[in-house]
Scaffold this active site. Structure first.
Site, PDB file in Angstrom:
ATOM      1  N   ASP A  56       2.862   8.937   4.905  1.00  0.00           N
ATOM      2  CA  ASP A  56       3.230   9.900   3.864  1.00  0.00           C
ATOM      3  C   ASP A  56       2.440  11.188   4.018  1.00  0.00           C
ATOM      4  OD1 ASP A  56       0.746   9.046   2.995  1.00  0.00           O
ATOM      5  OD2 ASP A  56       1.410   8.343   1.041  1.00  0.00           O
ATOM      6  N   SER A  57       1.489  11.199   4.969  1.00  0.00           N
ATOM      7  CA  SER A  57       0.811  12.451   5.334  1.00  0.00           C
ATOM      8  C   SER A  57       1.803  13.460   5.878  1.00  0.00           C
ATOM      9  CB  SER A  57      -0.286  12.181   6.362  1.00  0.00           C
ATOM     10  OG  SER A  57       0.208  11.382   7.425  1.00  0.00           O
ATOM     11  N   ASP A  95       5.366   4.161   5.711  1.00  0.00           N
ATOM     12  CA  ASP A  95       4.513   4.301   4.529  1.00  0.00           C
ATOM     13  C   ASP A  95       5.364   4.356   3.255  1.00  0.00           C
ATOM     14  OD1 ASP A  95       1.888   4.351   3.768  1.00  0.00           O
ATOM     15  OD2 ASP A  95       1.456   6.333   4.582  1.00  0.00           O
ATOM     16  N   LYS A 125       3.802  -0.093   4.793  1.00  0.00           N
ATOM     17  CA  LYS A 125       2.408  -0.008   4.342  1.00  0.00           C
ATOM     18  C   LYS A 125       2.366   0.489   2.915  1.00  0.00           C
ATOM     19  CE  LYS A 125      -0.514   3.359   5.472  1.00  0.00           C
ATOM     20  NZ  LYS A 125      -1.111   3.722   4.139  1.00  0.00           N
ATOM     21  N   GLU A 127      -0.565   1.456  -0.422  1.00  0.00           N
ATOM     22  CA  GLU A 127      -1.959   1.799  -0.683  1.00  0.00           C
ATOM     23  C   GLU A 127      -2.536   0.999  -1.842  1.00  0.00           C
ATOM     24  OE1 GLU A 127      -2.738   5.927  -1.185  1.00  0.00           O
ATOM     25  OE2 GLU A 127      -2.004   6.481   0.793  1.00  0.00           O
ATOM     26  N   GLU A 195     -10.053   3.139   5.132  1.00  0.00           N
ATOM     27  CA  GLU A 195     -10.181   4.589   5.259  1.00  0.00           C
ATOM     28  C   GLU A 195     -11.405   5.119   4.538  1.00  0.00           C
ATOM     29  OE1 GLU A 195      -7.786   8.824   4.622  1.00  0.00           O
ATOM     30  OE2 GLU A 195      -6.734   6.929   4.293  1.00  0.00           O
TER      31      GLU A 195
END
Length: 293
Positions: A56-57, A95, A125, A127, A195
């Site tokens: 999602d970056s 993501d 993925k 978070e 992270e």
């Protein structure tokens, strides 16, 4: 830059969950990189990386948002489809964007299904390692979709964490990271991203991790590393986070290239005769006569 020996597509087999687990068992470092379009996917393929994350970056690196929060599921699916078309061997992870999985297990599973069915992702993925994220990870895994966890700095909820800064730097914070990682592992995640946590914390937790752990700003003790494509190649302004190692400065080269092109056009240096196409003189004369009527 040194000439590196990159294995050809023909000499490599597609990366699978068993092969990832085997690499962890053998202590072979795992290489993961983000990608957001066909060209970045082809670069990842050519380099022979193990995993590719459609992160999602991409909200910031290719879509121009100020954070990862605004990006929509449909936007990320477009990026994931382009990446899929550029990959053959790496394991592809999509993501789940903010707001696409938190409401309910059903929402999370439906979103995960879209990444697999529409974009061809091998896994998704999500978070966080709190109760909600753990429940969603378990639901996705039980639905038959491989899911990767993510603890430490979680950009989607960075505001709640006090901004983009390292996590787990107090005893209490370190315990939170460790407990979340173990909870995600127990929930059925096939892998977890650590992270922006202290290297010493990663080293302490790793003996308890039975699944591959990919680090980003988490030190060398993890099973592998991931960097954002635009960070490692310098396709951005500024230096980026402390953990970023820049392997190229493509933004400078792109800026210089476009500036040189603009200067050539304005000074009529480009195009030259070799950049054009010819026509037989007889054909041109026939055109002139017909056009003049």
């Amino acid at each position: 830059m040194k000439n590196l020996q990159i294995p050809s597509d023909a000499s490599r087999l597609p990366v699978t969950l068993p092969s990832l687990a085997e690499k962890k068992r053998l202590g072979e470092p795992l290489v993961m990189v983000t990608a957001y379009d066909y060209p970045s996917a082809r670069a990842a393929e050519a380099a022979g990386v193990d995993l590719v994350l459609v992160g999602d970056s991409g909200a910031m690196t290719v879509l121009g948002y100020d954070s990862t929060v605004p990006v929509t599921l449909d936007e990320l699916l477009v990026l994931a489809k382009a990446v899929r078309r550029g990959l053959r061997n790496p394991f592809l992870v999509g993501d789940l964007p903010f707001g696409s999985y938190e409401v309910s297990d059903e929402q999370a599973v439906q979103t995960a299904f879209r990444f697999v069915k529409e974009a061809g992702c091998d896994a998704v993925k999500l978070e966080g390692g709190g109760p909600v994220s753990v429940a969603r990870a378990r639901a996705i895994a039980q639905a038959g979709i491989s899911v990767m966890g993510h603890v430490g700095l979680t950009p989607q909820t960075s505001t709640a964490l006090g901004g983009y800064k390292a996590q787990g730097r107090s005893a209490q914070g370190a315990m939170k990271v460790a407990q979340e990682a173990l909870a995600l592992q127990e929930a059925g995640c096939f892998s977890i991203v650590f992270e922006a946590i202290p290297s010493a914390l990663s080293k302490e937790v790793m003996p308890h991790m039975q699944i591959p752990v990919i680090g980003i700003g988490a030190g060398p003790a993890t099973d592998g590393q991931v960097l954002v494509f635009h960070d490692l190649l310098g396709i951005r302004e500024g230096l980026g986070a402390r953990f970023v190692k820049r392997y190229a400065n493509l933004q400078e080269e792109m800026d210089a290239g476009v500036a040189a092109y603009a200067a050539d056009v304005r000074s009529r240096v480009y195009p030259q005769p070799e950049h054009g196409y010819s026509i037989d003189e007889a054909e041109l004369e026939a055109f002139r006569k017909a056009f003049a009527r």
